[in-house]
Design an enzyme around this catalytic site. Sequence first.
Site, short mmCIF file in Angstrom:
data_model
loop_
_atom_site.label_atom_id
_atom_site.label_comp_id
_atom_site.label_asym_id
_atom_site.label_seq_id
_atom_site.Cartn_x
_atom_site.Cartn_y
_atom_site.Cartn_z
N THR A 96 1.39 3.09 -7.12
CA THR A 96 1.59 3.63 -5.77
C THR A 96 0.86 4.96 -5.71
O THR A 96 0.15 5.34 -6.65
CB THR A 96 3.09 3.77 -5.45
N ILE A 151 0.86 -1.17 0.00
CA ILE A 151 0.00 0.00 0.00
C ILE A 151 0.90 1.22 0.00
O ILE A 151 1.86 1.29 0.78
CB ILE A 151 -0.93 0.00 1.23
N CYS A 152 0.61 2.17 -0.88
CA CYS A 152 1.32 3.44 -0.92
C CYS A 152 2.83 3.21 -1.06
O CYS A 152 3.27 2.48 -1.93
CB CYS A 152 0.96 4.26 0.32
N SER A 153 3.64 3.83 -0.20
CA SER A 153 5.09 3.73 -0.30
C SER A 153 5.62 2.34 -0.01
O SER A 153 6.80 2.07 -0.24
CB SER A 153 5.76 4.74 0.64
#
Length: 304
Positions: free
Chosen positions: A125, A105-107
């Site tokens: 991302t 998730i994300c970074s």
Amino acid sequence: MTRVVFLLAPRLHLLDLAGPAQVFSAAADLGHTWEIGYVAEQEDVTTAQGIGLKAATRWPELAAGDLVVVPGWRSPSLPTGPVFTRETLERVVAHHTAGGTVASICSGADALGRAGLLDGRRCTTHHDLQDELARRYPRASVVPDVLFVQDGSVLTSAGIASGIDLALHLLAVRHGPYVAAQVARTMVVHTRRNGDEQQDSAMLRHRAHLSDAVHRVQDVIDARFTDPLLLTGLAAGAGVSERTLTRRFTEATGLTPLRYQQQLRLEHAEHLIGQGATVESAARAVGFQDARMLRRLRARPAAD
């Protein structure tokens, strides 16, 4: 029993973790066999929101049907150095090599990139990090402005709340869409979004301006985008002339009020079509008299 293990990094975002964890927890409450675990390199884990967490430092035994999820952490850019040790990344790779599923998730996508799991794969991302991820991992194919991407047994999602969409998708794959819908309803999630939907909607993309009058008109259009809205009524509500409203609206958003309303209709129609609706029924649901205008709008280039 299916195990999902969250690999926690220092300064992780709570919602990156809590959203997906709640999805799997809710599925377990409904009788599905999910067991949730949390591992980290240190027992005490700081969060970006200031709450401390406790995690195990020893990995549980994982089976091929289990899932490893790497939530993201606070950073205006991808970290210059590794967030996890090589030993930790090797555990993630070993799970994938054994047939397990890995998600970020994300970074958290940076951890998968450092582990080599993005090489030759489509991924995504958070929109603020997409270009940097593509530069750092040129062998990956970074898909911009989508909620999540699945490429084999590696899944990556955008920022923060998109982790919920990713987790609901995994439930739908494992247990069917009815179970995912049950969990979404339990969590009071308005709708389960498809992975290829945009990360930010027109309601958000065109709000970065300082015109109160334009914001007021956008509020009206946002709430009533399915209705036939006359420029005369919009201008009267904003307390300006039609010509002034059109000029200010275009300066603030790059769109006329009509084009803004069409974008909202198009986005909602695309969502309905992604959920299985026909073009004709989606067109009617969002306010078009027939499907011809919707087809024309869908055929336009994205930058138009």
